[in-house]
Design a protein around this motif. Structure first.
Motif, mmCIF file in Angstrom:
data_model
loop_
_atom_site.group_PDB
_atom_site.id
_atom_site.type_symbol
_atom_site.label_atom_id
_atom_site.label_comp_id
_atom_site.label_asym_id
_atom_site.label_seq_id
_atom_site.Cartn_x
_atom_site.Cartn_y
_atom_site.Cartn_z
ATOM 1 N N ARG A 130 -34.845 -21.520 3.713
ATOM 2 C CA ARG A 130 -34.729 -22.592 2.719
ATOM 3 C C ARG A 130 -34.779 -22.024 1.303
ATOM 4 N N ARG A 131 -35.644 -21.047 1.123
ATOM 5 C CA ARG A 131 -35.838 -20.444 -0.197
ATOM 6 C C ARG A 131 -36.458 -19.072 -0.003
ATOM 7 N N LEU A 132 -36.295 -18.224 -1.002
ATOM 8 C CA LEU A 132 -36.830 -16.874 -0.949
ATOM 9 C C LEU A 132 -37.550 -16.577 -2.252
ATOM 10 N N THR A 133 -38.704 -15.949 -2.150
ATOM 11 C CA THR A 133 -39.431 -15.453 -3.310
ATOM 12 C C THR A 133 -39.740 -13.996 -3.017
ATOM 13 N N VAL A 134 -39.015 -13.103 -3.684
ATOM 14 C CA VAL A 134 -39.095 -11.686 -3.327
ATOM 15 C C VAL A 134 -39.241 -10.832 -4.576
ATOM 16 N N MET A 135 -39.909 -9.681 -4.384
ATOM 17 C CA MET A 135 -40.064 -8.718 -5.462
ATOM 18 C C MET A 135 -39.076 -7.583 -5.253
ATOM 19 N N LEU A 136 -38.376 -7.235 -6.339
ATOM 20 C CA LEU A 136 -37.389 -6.166 -6.342
ATOM 21 C C LEU A 136 -37.536 -5.375 -7.641
ATOM 22 N N GLN A 137 -36.772 -4.293 -7.746
ATOM 23 C CA GLN A 137 -36.691 -3.627 -9.037
ATOM 24 C C GLN A 137 -36.177 -4.609 -10.083
ATOM 25 N N LYS A 138 -36.741 -4.535 -11.283
ATOM 26 C CA LYS A 138 -36.345 -5.459 -12.347
ATOM 27 C C LYS A 138 -34.847 -5.363 -12.628
ATOM 28 N N GLU A 139 -34.304 -4.157 -12.625
ATOM 29 C CA GLU A 139 -32.879 -3.977 -12.885
ATOM 30 C C GLU A 139 -32.033 -4.706 -11.848
ATOM 31 N N VAL A 140 -32.455 -4.650 -10.587
ATOM 32 C CA VAL A 140 -31.731 -5.331 -9.516
ATOM 33 C C VAL A 140 -31.847 -6.848 -9.693
ATOM 34 N N ALA A 141 -33.047 -7.312 -10.029
ATOM 35 C CA ALA A 141 -33.251 -8.746 -10.248
ATOM 36 C C ALA A 141 -32.359 -9.264 -11.377
ATOM 37 N N GLU A 142 -32.204 -8.463 -12.427
ATOM 38 C CA GLU A 142 -31.348 -8.874 -13.541
ATOM 39 C C GLU A 142 -29.883 -8.900 -13.131
ATOM 40 N N ARG A 143 -29.473 -7.984 -12.271
ATOM 41 C CA ARG A 143 -28.094 -8.004 -11.777
ATOM 42 C C ARG A 143 -27.849 -9.234 -10.905
ATOM 43 N N ILE A 144 -28.826 -9.596 -10.093
ATOM 44 C CA ILE A 144 -28.682 -10.752 -9.209
ATOM 45 C C ILE A 144 -28.540 -12.037 -10.010
ATOM 46 N N THR A 145 -29.285 -12.157 -11.090
ATOM 47 C CA THR A 145 -29.313 -13.394 -11.869
ATOM 48 C C THR A 145 -28.328 -13.382 -13.043
ATOM 49 N N ALA A 146 -27.489 -12.360 -13.130
ATOM 50 C CA ALA A 146 -26.548 -12.238 -14.250
ATOM 51 C C ALA A 146 -25.572 -13.412 -14.296
ATOM 52 N N GLN A 147 -25.054 -13.664 -15.488
ATOM 53 C CA GLN A 147 -24.053 -14.705 -15.713
ATOM 54 C C GLN A 147 -22.837 -14.072 -16.384
ATOM 55 N N PRO A 148 -21.669 -14.732 -16.327
ATOM 56 C CA PRO A 148 -20.508 -14.201 -17.037
ATOM 57 C C PRO A 148 -20.845 -14.010 -18.518
ATOM 58 N N PRO A 149 -20.425 -12.916 -19.142
ATOM 59 C CA PRO A 149 -19.431 -11.931 -18.679
ATOM 60 C C PRO A 149 -20.051 -10.683 -18.059
ATOM 61 N N MET A 151 -21.167 -10.366 -14.703
ATOM 62 C CA MET A 151 -21.306 -10.523 -13.258
ATOM 63 C C MET A 151 -21.017 -9.204 -12.527
ATOM 64 N N THR A 152 -21.584 -9.079 -11.324
ATOM 65 C CA THR A 152 -21.318 -7.959 -10.429
ATOM 66 C C THR A 152 -21.036 -8.538 -9.045
ATOM 67 N N ILE A 153 -20.621 -7.689 -8.121
ATOM 68 C CA ILE A 153 -20.447 -8.172 -6.746
ATOM 69 C C ILE A 153 -21.768 -8.748 -6.232
ATOM 70 N N LEU A 154 -22.883 -8.080 -6.555
ATOM 71 C CA LEU A 154 -24.184 -8.543 -6.080
ATOM 72 C C LEU A 154 -24.518 -9.924 -6.631
ATOM 73 N N SER A 155 -24.271 -10.161 -7.917
ATOM 74 C CA SER A 155 -24.610 -11.466 -8.496
ATOM 75 C C SER A 155 -23.724 -12.562 -7.931
ATOM 76 N N VAL A 156 -22.426 -12.293 -7.771
ATOM 77 C CA VAL A 156 -21.531 -13.309 -7.222
ATOM 78 C C VAL A 156 -21.891 -13.602 -5.769
ATOM 79 N N ALA A 157 -22.089 -12.549 -4.978
ATOM 80 C CA ALA A 157 -22.396 -12.739 -3.558
ATOM 81 C C ALA A 157 -23.707 -13.479 -3.365
ATOM 82 N N THR A 158 -24.709 -13.169 -4.182
ATOM 83 C CA THR A 158 -26.002 -13.840 -4.058
ATOM 84 C C THR A 158 -25.915 -15.284 -4.525
ATOM 85 N N GLN A 159 -25.295 -15.509 -5.677
ATOM 86 C CA GLN A 159 -25.230 -16.862 -6.233
ATOM 87 C C GLN A 159 -24.287 -17.771 -5.456
#
Length: 271
Positions: A130-149, A151-159
């Motif tokens: 239903r939901r996930l609360t996870v700890m990752l490297q800050k750099e990875v977390a920022e890539r996951i939550t990125a917005q245009p312009p 975006m990365t494959i990781l941010s699009v695939a996750t979002q």
């Protein structure tokens, strides 16, 4: 750790969290309460596990390291609300971990070495949390939550699967050994339904990979080159979807990638 003869395994990306205030904050952020079933991946020494057991009805912990698994069994094995699985989380599905019909959440301090792979595995399988609360490297977390312009494959695939947000950052000093980078806790609310039909997921990722494979190129050129299709055909498809062929992949939103997938011509889907 000295008593148990345990040393952090660099190959597994092990950094043991010892600050109880951090795990209490993680569990609050996750909203775990009575009646909830929780999956914890990589529980390590069990500091987060103990807090989850205080709040949740059922905790399934998956630990790859045999020595740590033995410790966790000794520490929590007599509790009826605790279930330990020694194995690789990347080889397990939700159906392996929870009975049919049981909804579950994920709360975990993910290993640095496999954190993104585990996150994608959890989101891409048919039965999702239903939901996930996870700890990752800050750099990875920022890539996951990125917005245009940006975006990365990781941010699009996750979002595509969930709505992520960074909850808070975590300093290296609360780990043994201290990592060389900051960490961050992210919270992801999984979307109840995917935008395109499930059968469109493989074409989506194929198009994504093509668009991002050559990031410095315009998106039309990148997709045409990777899929080996005529550029005019690709440009016409993009324009029909309201996407300027001269844009770059990192500027496209998740909704635009979904629109492109839904309108993809047969030549693209079959490439």
């Amino acid at each position: 750790m000295e008593e148990l003869g345990i040393r952090p395994n660099k190959g597994l990306g092990q950094h043991f969290l010892f600050e109880r205030g951090i795990v209490e904050r993680m569990v609050r952020q996750a909203g775990i309460g009575p009646g909830d079933s929780v999956l914890e991946v990589g529980p390590g020494l069990g500091i987060l596990t103990s807090e989850l057991l205080r709040k949740a009805e059922h905790v399934v912990a998956v630990e790859y390291d045999r020595g740590l698994a033995a410790h966790l069994e000794t520490a929590f094995g007599d509790l009826p609300t605790f279930e330990l699985i020694q194995g690789n989380a990347l080889h397990l599905t939700a159906d392996d971990l929870f009975a049919p019909g049981i909804e579950f959440d994920v709360v975990a301090n993910l290993p640095y070495s496999t954190g993104t792979a585990i996150l994608r595995h959890l989101l891409e399988q048919p039965r999702k949390p239903r939901r996930l609360t996870v700890m990752l490297q800050k750099e990875v977390a920022e890539r996951i939550t990125a917005q245009p312009p940006d975006m990365t494959i990781l941010s699009v695939a996750t979002q595509f699967f969930a709505e992520p947000k960074i909850a808070f950052t975590v300093a290296p000093t609360v780990f043994i050994p201290p990592p060389k980078v900051e960490s961050a806790v992210i919270h992801l609310d999984v979307r109840p339904a995917m935008p395109p039909p499930r059968g469109d997921q493989p074409p989506l990722f194929q198009i994504l990979n093509a668009g991002f494979r050559q990031k410095r190129k315009q998106v039309a050129n990148a997709i045409a080159d990777v899929l080996q299709l005529p550029k005019p055909e690709i440009a016409a498809w993009l324009q029909a979807c309201g996407v300027d062929p001269m844009r770059r992949a990192e500027t496209l939103s998740v909704a635009e990638w979904v629109t492109l997938t839904q309108a993809a011509p047969g030549s693209v889907r079959d490439a």
